[in-house]
Design an enzyme around this catalytic site. Sequence first.
Site, PDB file in Angstrom:
ATOM      1  N   LYS A 181      53.381  29.792 -73.400  1.00 45.79           N
ATOM      2  CA  LYS A 181      52.864  30.937 -74.171  1.00 45.79           C
ATOM      3  C   LYS A 181      53.493  30.996 -75.560  1.00 45.79           C
ATOM      4  O   LYS A 181      52.911  31.515 -76.498  1.00 45.79           O
ATOM      5  CB  LYS A 181      53.129  32.248 -73.418  1.00 45.79           C
ATOM      6  N   SER A 211      36.484  28.457 -70.798  1.00 44.41           N
ATOM      7  CA  SER A 211      36.039  29.763 -71.265  1.00 44.41           C
ATOM      8  C   SER A 211      36.530  29.963 -72.689  1.00 44.41           C
ATOM      9  O   SER A 211      37.681  29.672 -73.009  1.00 44.41           O
ATOM     10  CB  SER A 211      36.630  30.855 -70.370  1.00 44.41           C
ATOM     11  N   GLU A 243      44.224  28.101 -83.848  1.00 44.73           N
ATOM     12  CA  GLU A 243      42.917  28.644 -83.454  1.00 44.73           C
ATOM     13  C   GLU A 243      42.986  30.141 -83.187  1.00 44.73           C
ATOM     14  O   GLU A 243      41.973  30.827 -83.206  1.00 44.73           O
ATOM     15  CB  GLU A 243      42.403  27.936 -82.188  1.00 44.73           C
ATOM     16  N   GLU A 265      51.321  28.740 -77.319  1.00 45.27           N
ATOM     17  CA  GLU A 265      49.987  29.327 -77.497  1.00 45.27           C
ATOM     18  C   GLU A 265      49.959  30.317 -78.657  1.00 45.27           C
ATOM     19  O   GLU A 265      49.029  30.322 -79.469  1.00 45.27           O
ATOM     20  CB  GLU A 265      49.539  30.037 -76.203  1.00 45.27           C
ATOM     21  N   GLU A 309      30.864  36.195 -69.854  1.00 42.04           N
ATOM     22  CA  GLU A 309      30.583  34.804 -70.241  1.00 42.04           C
ATOM     23  C   GLU A 309      30.072  34.013 -69.030  1.00 42.04           C
ATOM     24  O   GLU A 309      29.132  33.223 -69.137  1.00 42.04           O
ATOM     25  CB  GLU A 309      31.864  34.159 -70.793  1.00 42.04           C
ATOM     26  N   CYS A 317      43.208  30.909 -69.339  1.00 40.05           N
ATOM     27  CA  CYS A 317      44.369  31.795 -69.518  1.00 40.05           C
ATOM     28  C   CYS A 317      45.650  31.002 -69.615  1.00 40.05           C
ATOM     29  O   CYS A 317      46.642  31.484 -70.137  1.00 40.05           O
ATOM     30  CB  CYS A 317      44.513  32.760 -68.353  1.00 40.05           C
ATOM     31  N   CYS A 331      51.435  31.948 -62.527  1.00 38.37           N
ATOM     32  CA  CYS A 331      52.421  32.433 -63.494  1.00 38.37           C
ATOM     33  C   CYS A 331      53.703  32.934 -62.832  1.00 38.37           C
ATOM     34  O   CYS A 331      54.772  32.890 -63.438  1.00 38.37           O
ATOM     35  CB  CYS A 331      51.831  33.537 -64.338  1.00 38.37           C
ATOM     36  N   GLU A 350      35.345  37.573 -69.735  1.00 39.63           N
ATOM     37  CA  GLU A 350      35.126  36.274 -69.102  1.00 39.63           C
ATOM     38  C   GLU A 350      34.000  36.357 -68.062  1.00 39.63           C
ATOM     39  O   GLU A 350      33.201  35.434 -67.925  1.00 39.63           O
ATOM     40  CB  GLU A 350      36.428  35.789 -68.447  1.00 39.63           C
TER      41      GLU A 350
END
Lengths: 157, 664
Positions: B358, B319, B366, B361, B283, B299, B503, B280
Site C-alpha cells: 500500500k 476492475s 495513476e 500503491e 462495474e 484492491c 490482508c 465495483e
Amino acid sequence: MKSNYEKFKSVCSILEHYSFDKSKLIPILQAIQEEYKYLPQEILAFISSALNISPAKVYGVATFYSHFSLTPKGKHIIRVCDGTACHVKKSSSIIEALREKLNLSESEMTTKDMLFTLETVACLGACGLAPVLVVDDKVYGQMTASKAVTLIEQIKG
Amino acid sequence: MEKYLIINGIKVFFDNEKNILEVIRKAKIELPTFCYHSELSTYGSCRLCMVEVENMGIIPACSTPCSSGMVISTNTEKIINMRKIVIELLLANHDRDCTTCQKSQSCKLQTLARRFGIETVRFKNVTHKTDKDLSTYALVREQDKCVLCGDCVRFCDEIQSIGALGFVNRGSKSVVCPSFGKDLELSECVYCGQCSRVCPTGAITPRSEVRQVWKALSDKNKKVIVAIAPAVRAAIGEVFGLVNESGIRTAGKIVAALKNMGFYKVFDVSFTADMTIVEEANEFLERLKEDNIPLFTSCCPAWVKFVEQYYPEFIKNLSTCRSPQGMYGAVAKRIMPRVLGVKKEDLVVVSIMPCTAKKYEARRKELADNGEIDIDYVITTQELAMMIEESGLRFQELESYAFNMPLGFKTGAGVIFGTSGGVTEAVLRNVAGSMSDGQDESEQFSFVRGDNGIREATINLLGRELKIAIIYGLRNARQVLRELKTEKRKYDFVEVMACPGGCVGGAGQPVYNDLVTRQNRTKVLYENDKTLELHKPQDNPYVQKLYNDYLGGAPGSTKAHEYLHTHYKYKKRYKESVAISDNDNKGVEINVCFGNHCMKRGSKDILKHIVEYVESKKCKDKVNISASVCLEKCFSAPNVKVAGTTISKPSDKIIEEAVDKELK
C-alpha cells in the site's frame, strides 16, 4: 572477431538447441560463455526471459560457479594451479611474478589491453607436474617464476 | 497400531506430521529454527533444530521423517553447546546494532541469543557495513543483518512465484539480493512484503514513515487526517497483549490513541471499502451485460502489479475501481477540504494499513491528481504500534472513542474486506440486494469463507449462475490465470489477495508465524461484521449522501469515474537490451523485440532481414540495432521499434521503408 550479431545469433541457436528447457540452464550458460568469453548481464536477462525463470535465479547460478565470469576476460587465460602440491612447490612465487609482469592484483585479474586474464585454481589434477599453469588449455608443467614470465613474452610475440 | 515418538522420556503420538520437528513442537517444546516454515519447503540450513536420536546420532529435526519408536532428546549438553556456537557464529557475522533495529524485540536471533544465555561473542565481528537498500517505499534491505536462512527467497519463489530475491555467490561470500545485485526497485518485486514477515531478523523490514507523520503532527499549520484499514483492528491488540478483544473495541482504542497523538480526524477505510463495493458491483453488472468477464478485484496492489508485469493480456479484466485506500485518498484530498473547511494544502492525509504494498500503491502515478499524490503517508499496523508505544499510551487501558463522521460510518461489508473472501462476500451482498426481514444478512454468503488458497463457488443470482473464484498467494493466482487462458477454468468474478489469508496476514501486521494467529484475526473481522447494524454497503446512508453531494448521484457516474476509478498499464520487467550493431550505440535506433511472444512469432527472421538489408544498403554505421525484452505489445507480436515508433507484425517491405525514411 565475431560481430555482435553473430554472437547473438548463436545465443538464439543455443537456446533452440536446448529447446528452451529451463533444466538445461547450466549447459546453456556454458555455451554462451564459450561464445562471449563471459556472461554479459543483458544476455543473462534475455536468457531468463526466454526460459521463463526469474533473473535472480539465473544470476544466482551464474555467480555460484567460479567457472562462470560476469566480467569480460582477456584474449589469453592463464590459470595457475594453487592446489596443495603446487602450493608446496612455490606456485605463489609464479603468481606474484605474473602479477608484477602484467601489472595485475588479486582483485584486478585482466590486463587493460584485454590480452591476459590471470586466475588461480584449486587443483588442475596434474600434481605430478607441479607447479603447473595452463594457458588457453595448454598445460605447462614444472614452472618457475622466470619460465612463466618468458612464456608470457613469447605469447605476446 | 498407534505411532509414537519418545521425546525427552515422554511418549508423544503422531499421525501425519511430516517431520519430527512438527511432533516435537506438538509436544509443546519450542525447538529453535530460522529456516523452517511449515508453509515452505524444508531447507535445513540453520542447524538449530538438531536433536539427538538414539542409534542415529545428532540429526536435524526439520528434515527427518518420523518413524515409530524413535527415542529423541532435545536438550542434551552436546546439542545445547552446538546451538550456542551456531548462534555465536551468526552473531559474529551480524550487524548487532539492536537498539536502532526495526526488528528489535521481534527478532528471532535476538530472542535466541537471550534464550541460550550468550554472554560474549568470542569471534571477531566481520560485517561489512553495506549501505541500506532504500530504493522502494515499501521495504528496506540491510544485508549485514541477513542470516542466510533463505526464508525470503523461498517465500517469494514458492508462495508468490515471483523470485525477486535469490542467493548470490557462494560460501562465505553468499548474500541474498535481487537479480544482478541491483536495488529492489529495479527487480520484479510486487512489494507484498512477505519476505519481511518471514525474515527472522531485521534484514528486510517494512520501510517506516513514522518520523514524517510525527513531523506533520507537530506542524501547527497542518491538519492531519487519518484512516485505518479493516485488518488493522484485528491484529494490533497482539502487540499489547490483548487477545480475543472485539474488533469494535480495538478500533475504539485505536481512535482514542490517534486522537491523543493529535490527529485532527480519524476515519475508517471500511467506509471507502463500502464505496469500493458499490462501485465495483456496478462495474460487475455492466461487465456481465457486455459479457466482458471475468472481473478481477483490484484492491490488492501486489496483485495488480503482478498482472501488469506478467499477464498484460488480463489487464483489461482488472476492475478499474480504485482500492479502498485509493478511494479514501481521492475523497480525503479532493472532497474533504470542502466538507471540513480546511484548505487542501493544509491537509495531510495518512492511512494505516496492514500492508507494505500500500505504501507503493499510494505513490502510483495513476492515482495522482495532476501529479500530486492523494495520500501523503502510509504507515503499517507495526508502525502504529510503535507510535502508540512512543506516545507512552497504555493501549490496553484506553477507553474507546468513536470514529469521526462522515468517513467513519461503515457496514459490515466494509469490515470483512480485510480477509480473503471478504471482497467477494461484500460484492455478492450488494448485488443480491436487501433480504426479507428477520434474515441474517451477515450469513447470507458465508459459504465463500474458508482457508484454502484457491476456493470456488457457484451462486444463482440475477437469474443466472455466477461462477466465482477466491484466491490468495500469487502462485495460486498464476495457476488460475494459466488455466483461464487455456479455458480449463471459467469464472465471472475472481478475487485475489497476494498475502496468505488476505490482508489480515499482511506484511505490515505484527509479525506472526502460526496459522492460529491469522485465523483469529479473520474471526475478529467476521464477528465485527456480525455486531454491526448494517451488512450491505448500499445501506450505508453516508455513502449515499457522499454520492448525492459530490459524486454525481450514483455509482458509475462521470464524477464517480473521475474520482474513484483508475487505469493500469503493462509494466516492463527487463530494462536490458542486447547490442546487435558494432558501432557503440550510434545512429538511428532500431529495436527488435525478443520477448517470449515475439520470439515465437519470428523475431529472429525480422532481425536477420534488418541486418542484411542495412548491410546491402552499406549504411551499417548509421543504424544502431538492438534486441530487447520486451516492447510491451505482446498481443500484436512480433514487434519492431524504428526510431521510437513501434511497428507490429511488420512485413519486410514495411521495415525497409521505415529504415529508408529514417536514413534520409
